[in-house]
Design an enzyme around this catalytic site. Structure first.
Site, PDB file in Angstrom:
ATOM      1  N   SER A   1       0.809  -1.230   0.000  1.00  0.00           N
ATOM      2  CA  SER A   1       0.000   0.000   0.000  1.00  0.00           C
ATOM      3  C   SER A   1       0.838   1.274   0.000  1.00  0.00           C
ATOM      4  CB  SER A   1      -0.926   0.011   1.226  1.00  0.00           C
ATOM      5  OG  SER A   1      -0.158  -0.045   2.417  1.00  0.00           O
ATOM      6  N   THR A   2       2.090   1.221   0.464  1.00  0.00           N
ATOM      7  CA  THR A   2       2.890   2.454   0.491  1.00  0.00           C
ATOM      8  C   THR A   2       3.810   2.556  -0.722  1.00  0.00           C
ATOM      9  OG1 THR A   2       4.800   1.537   1.690  1.00  0.00           O
ATOM     10  CG2 THR A   2       2.913   2.290   3.001  1.00  0.00           C
ATOM     11  N   GLY A   3       3.705   1.610  -1.634  1.00  0.00           N
ATOM     12  CA  GLY A   3       4.523   1.639  -2.840  1.00  0.00           C
ATOM     13  C   GLY A   3       3.984   2.588  -3.893  1.00  0.00           C
TER      14      GLY A   3
ATOM     15  N   MET B   1       2.657   1.976  -6.853  1.00  0.00           N
ATOM     16  CA  MET B   1       1.325   1.560  -7.307  1.00  0.00           C
ATOM     17  C   MET B   1       0.317   1.536  -6.162  1.00  0.00           C
ATOM     18  SD  MET B   1       0.839   1.350 -10.437  1.00  0.00           S
ATOM     19  CE  MET B   1      -0.764   0.616 -10.239  1.00  0.00           C
TER      20      MET B   1
ATOM     21  N   GLU C   1       1.233  -3.856   4.603  1.00  0.00           N
ATOM     22  CA  GLU C   1       2.660  -3.707   4.364  1.00  0.00           C
ATOM     23  C   GLU C   1       3.417  -4.826   5.078  1.00  0.00           C
ATOM     24  OE1 GLU C   1       4.637  -2.696   2.486  1.00  0.00           O
ATOM     25  OE2 GLU C   1       3.814  -0.932   1.508  1.00  0.00           O
TER      26      GLU C   1
ATOM     27  N   GLY D   1      -0.818  -7.577  -9.974  1.00  0.00           N
ATOM     28  CA  GLY D   1      -0.115  -6.733 -10.928  1.00  0.00           C
ATOM     29  C   GLY D   1       1.387  -6.949 -10.881  1.00  0.00           C
TER      30      GLY D   1
ATOM     31  N   ASN E   1       0.404  -5.859 -17.240  1.00  0.00           N
ATOM     32  CA  ASN E   1       0.118  -4.450 -17.517  1.00  0.00           C
ATOM     33  C   ASN E   1      -1.389  -4.266 -17.527  1.00  0.00           C
ATOM     34  OD1 ASN E   1      -0.172  -1.832 -18.871  1.00  0.00           O
ATOM     35  ND2 ASN E   1       2.024  -2.025 -19.226  1.00  0.00           N
ATOM     36  N   MET E   2      -1.887  -3.391 -16.691  1.00  0.00           N
ATOM     37  CA  MET E   2      -3.332  -3.242 -16.514  1.00  0.00           C
ATOM     38  C   MET E   2      -3.891  -2.084 -17.366  1.00  0.00           C
ATOM     39  SD  MET E   2      -4.327  -5.302 -13.770  1.00  0.00           S
ATOM     40  CE  MET E   2      -3.387  -6.418 -12.709  1.00  0.00           C
TER      41      MET E   2
ATOM     42  N   HIS F   1      11.973   1.928 -18.379  1.00  0.00           N
ATOM     43  CA  HIS F   1      11.297   2.199 -17.111  1.00  0.00           C
ATOM     44  C   HIS F   1      12.190   3.028 -16.206  1.00  0.00           C
ATOM     45  CE1 HIS F   1       8.672  -1.146 -18.344  1.00  0.00           C
ATOM     46  NE2 HIS F   1       7.785  -0.601 -17.543  1.00  0.00           N
TER      47      HIS F   1
ATOM     48  N   LYS G   1      12.967   0.330 -10.903  1.00  0.00           N
ATOM     49  CA  LYS G   1      12.443  -0.978 -11.303  1.00  0.00           C
ATOM     50  C   LYS G   1      13.498  -2.050 -11.100  1.00  0.00           C
ATOM     51  CE  LYS G   1       9.840  -3.383 -14.907  1.00  0.00           C
ATOM     52  NZ  LYS G   1       8.869  -3.852 -13.880  1.00  0.00           N
TER      53      LYS G   1
HETATM   54  N1  LIG Z   1       0.507  -4.859 -13.869  1.00  0.00           N
HETATM   55  C1  LIG Z   1       0.704  -3.553 -14.002  1.00  0.00           C
HETATM   56  O1  LIG Z   1      -0.079  -2.825 -14.668  1.00  0.00           O
HETATM   57  C2  LIG Z   1       1.845  -2.923 -13.282  1.00  0.00           C
HETATM   58  C3  LIG Z   1       2.720  -3.717 -12.593  1.00  0.00           C
HETATM   59  N2  LIG Z   1       3.702  -3.160 -11.823  1.00  0.00           N
HETATM   60  C4  LIG Z   1       4.487  -4.083 -11.002  1.00  0.00           C
HETATM   61  O2  LIG Z   1       4.049  -3.951  -9.647  1.00  0.00           O
HETATM   62  C5  LIG Z   1       5.137  -4.212  -8.753  1.00  0.00           C
HETATM   63  C6  LIG Z   1       5.277  -3.048  -7.782  1.00  0.00           C
HETATM   64  O3  LIG Z   1       5.647  -1.904  -8.521  1.00  0.00           O
HETATM   65  P1  LIG Z   1       5.861  -0.512  -7.717  1.00  0.00           P
HETATM   66  O4  LIG Z   1       4.619  -0.138  -7.013  1.00  0.00           O
HETATM   67  O5  LIG Z   1       6.490   0.459  -8.662  1.00  0.00           O
HETATM   68  O6  LIG Z   1       6.955  -0.968  -6.652  1.00  0.00           O
HETATM   69  P2  LIG Z   1       7.296  -0.309  -5.227  1.00  0.00           P
HETATM   70  O7  LIG Z   1       8.642  -0.829  -4.844  1.00  0.00           O
HETATM   71  O8  LIG Z   1       7.052   1.160  -5.254  1.00  0.00           O
HETATM   72  O9  LIG Z   1       6.179  -0.938  -4.253  1.00  0.00           O
HETATM   73  C7  LIG Z   1       6.247  -2.292  -3.879  1.00  0.00           C
HETATM   74  C8  LIG Z   1       5.507  -2.416  -2.563  1.00  0.00           C
HETATM   75  O10 LIG Z   1       5.480  -3.783  -2.178  1.00  0.00           O
HETATM   76  C9  LIG Z   1       6.110  -3.924  -0.900  1.00  0.00           C
HETATM   77  N3  LIG Z   1       6.844  -5.195  -0.876  1.00  0.00           N
HETATM   78  C10 LIG Z   1       8.054  -5.463  -1.382  1.00  0.00           C
HETATM   79  N4  LIG Z   1       8.382  -6.738  -1.146  1.00  0.00           N
HETATM   80  C11 LIG Z   1       7.343  -7.281  -0.486  1.00  0.00           C
HETATM   81  C12 LIG Z   1       7.074  -8.573   0.045  1.00  0.00           C
HETATM   82  N5  LIG Z   1       7.965  -9.577  -0.075  1.00  0.00           N
HETATM   83  N6  LIG Z   1       5.903  -8.772   0.670  1.00  0.00           N
HETATM   84  C13 LIG Z   1       4.998  -7.772   0.799  1.00  0.00           C
HETATM   85  N7  LIG Z   1       5.197  -6.527   0.309  1.00  0.00           N
HETATM   86  C14 LIG Z   1       6.354  -6.303  -0.315  1.00  0.00           C
HETATM   87  C15 LIG Z   1       7.023  -2.733  -0.757  1.00  0.00           C
HETATM   88  O11 LIG Z   1       7.268  -2.479   0.614  1.00  0.00           O
HETATM   89  P3  LIG Z   1       8.709  -1.869   1.018  1.00  0.00           P
HETATM   90  O12 LIG Z   1       8.729  -0.493   0.429  1.00  0.00           O
HETATM   91  O13 LIG Z   1       8.677  -1.874   2.520  1.00  0.00           O
HETATM   92  O14 LIG Z   1       9.736  -2.788   0.443  1.00  0.00           O
HETATM   93  C16 LIG Z   1       6.195  -1.641  -1.426  1.00  0.00           C
HETATM   94  O15 LIG Z   1       5.231  -1.122  -0.559  1.00  0.00           O
HETATM   95  C17 LIG Z   1       6.352  -4.474  -9.636  1.00  0.00           C
HETATM   96  O16 LIG Z   1       6.475  -5.863  -9.827  1.00  0.00           O
HETATM   97  C18 LIG Z   1       5.965  -3.823 -10.965  1.00  0.00           C
HETATM   98  O17 LIG Z   1       6.598  -4.422 -12.082  1.00  0.00           O
HETATM   99  C19 LIG Z   1       3.872  -1.798 -11.718  1.00  0.00           C
HETATM  100  C20 LIG Z   1       3.035  -0.959 -12.415  1.00  0.00           C
HETATM  101  C21 LIG Z   1       1.976  -1.466 -13.278  1.00  0.00           C
HETATM  102  O1  LIG Z   2       7.634  -1.498 -12.696  1.00  0.00           O
HETATM  103  C1  LIG Z   2       6.847  -0.722 -13.315  1.00  0.00           C
HETATM  104  O2  LIG Z   2       6.758   0.511 -13.102  1.00  0.00           O
HETATM  105  C2  LIG Z   2       5.984  -1.344 -14.340  1.00  0.00           C
HETATM  106  N1  LIG Z   2       6.030  -2.647 -14.462  1.00  0.00           N
HETATM  107  C3  LIG Z   2       5.170  -3.434 -15.293  1.00  0.00           C
HETATM  108  C4  LIG Z   2       6.002  -4.373 -16.166  1.00  0.00           C
HETATM  109  O3  LIG Z   2       6.992  -4.931 -15.609  1.00  0.00           O
HETATM  110  O4  LIG Z   2       5.641  -4.543 -17.346  1.00  0.00           O
HETATM  111  C5  LIG Z   2       4.108  -2.626 -16.013  1.00  0.00           C
HETATM  112  C6  LIG Z   2       4.450  -1.208 -16.322  1.00  0.00           C
HETATM  113  O5  LIG Z   2       5.248  -1.155 -17.480  1.00  0.00           O
HETATM  114  C7  LIG Z   2       5.097  -0.489 -15.165  1.00  0.00           C
END
Ligand SMILES: NC(=O)C1=CN([C@@H]2O[C@H](COP(=O)(O)OP(=O)(O)OC[C@H]3O[C@@H](n4cnc5c(N)ncnc54)[C@H](OP(=O)(O)O)[C@@H]3O)[C@@H](O)[C@H]2O)C=CC1
Ligand SMILES: O=C(O)C1=N[C@H](C(=O)O)C[C@H](O)C1
Length: 268
Positions: free
Chosen positions: A11-13, A15, A36, A99, A125-126, A156, A160
């Site tokens: 939730s704090t990431g 996305m 989290e 996601g 990718n959503m 990216h 990432k």
């Molecule tokens: N399908 C789609 O459309 C998209 C997919 N993505 C994917 O989503 C994922 C997250 O992206 P993004 O939000 O940028 O990443 P962030 O690093 O900003 O956020 C990840 C979050 O997950 C937490 N986290 C990390 N490891 C764990 C774990 N083992 N268990 C529980 N929580 C965990 C992190 O906590 P902490 O900060 O404490 O580590 C953080 O809050 C990536 O895999 C990315 O590729 C991203 C955008 C679009």
């Molecule tokens: O990590 C990201 O930011 C994203 N990851 C996804 C991927 O691995 O395809 C989707 C999007 O491109 C953003």
């Protein structure tokens, strides 16, 4: 109107925050839990304060208890986290929008197995645009004769941690499957040193990381005398969050099964 109770993992990431903001703006959705990791510095804070509107939802790590009262969990974390959440959701009968990217083939099989008991949308990718891009790749691959070299380029932000992106890999799978091939047998991940001439009928992947690039993807079909480039550029994570919440609404009518955004968007 039926209100859907949404729990958010990560939730704090990047996305997670965007999804919570999008939920706050929707009148048919309610944030039921903000989750989290146990060592997160955000535990016990008001989740709404992260998006400027306190909402009395306290960020917590006691996952199973926190999920009680939720209809759907939305998970944008890391593979290890998602798989842990998957087991709990399967046990509690809670639907799941995944996601997260970067899964191995074996880990994807674990997600598929869990879908026999719960309804899951799993998509790299959503965004609407990328899921239309996947259909365009099918058309282009089917229409182009042989002799067009396929390269997939993705870019990216500097944060990432997985490469190639899940979207790029799915683009490769769509092209390979349309060619009646297996991606893993034709993929070339990066090139360096004396590589020799490009082997025909392979799919090359190139990865760019830097700055705050939200997510750019290009499929390049390079022939002799011309090339075709099909590109998607995301300019905000809101596009992914909107897609994830459409996926959550889609799952409200599903009891079990594995779905992707082609199902959610009616593109299949
Ligand atoms: N399908 C789609 O459309 C998209 C997919 N993505 C994917 O989503 C994922 C997250 O992206 P993004 O939000 O940028 O990443 P962030 O690093 O900003 O956020 C990840 C979050 O997950 C937490 N986290 C990390 N490891 C764990 C774990 N083992 N268990 C529980 N929580 C965990 C992190 O906590 P902490 O900060 O404490 O580590 C953080 O809050 C990536 O895999 C990315 O590729 C991203 C955008 C679009
Ligand atoms: O990590 C990201 O930011 C994203 N990851 C996804 C991927 O691995 O395809 C989707 C999007 O491109 C953003």
């Amino acid at each position: 109107m039926t209100v859907l109770n949404i729990a958010v993992a990560g939730s704090t990431g990047r996305m997670g925050r965007t999804i919570m903001q999008t939920i706050a703006e929707a009148d048919d959705l309610r944030l039921s839990a903000a989750l989290e990791q146990p060592d997160s510095a955000y535990l016990s804070q008001d989740a709404g304060s992260l998006i400027g509107t306190p909402n009395d939802i306290i960020i917590r790590s006691d996952f199973a208890a926190a999920l009680l009262g939720s209809d759907v969990l939305i998970d944008f974390t890391r593979p290890a986290g998602t798989l842990a959440h998957l087991a709990v959701c399967r046990q509690l009968g809670i639907k799941l929008v995944i996601g997260t990217t970067g899964f191995s083939a074996e880990e994807k099989e674990m997600i598929r197995a869990a879908a026999s008991d719960i309804a899951i949308v799993f998509a790299p990718n959503m965004s609407i645009g990328v899921n239309i891009l996947f259909k365009l790749l099918e058309v282009a691959t089917r229409a182009l004769p042989t002799g067009y070299d396929v390269e997939i380029i993705e870019a990216h932000h500097r944060h990432k941690v997985d490469a190639p992106s899940g979207t790029a890999l799915r683009m490769g799978e769509v092209i390979a499957q349309t060619q009646e091939k297996e991606l893993e047998k034709v993929a070339i991940y990066g090139r360096e040193g004396h590589t020799g001439e490009r082997a025909a009928d392979t799919i090359g992947f190139s990865t760019i990381r830097g700055g705050d690039i939200v997510g750019d993807h290009t499929a390049l079909f390079a022939g002799i005398g011309e090339r075709l480039e099909i590109t998607h550029k995301a300019s905000s994570r809101q596009t992914f969050a909107a897609g994830a919440l459409h996926a959550a609404r889609f799952l409200a009518n599903q009891s079990s099964g594995l779905f992707d955004m082609q199902d959610v968007l009616g593109l299949r």
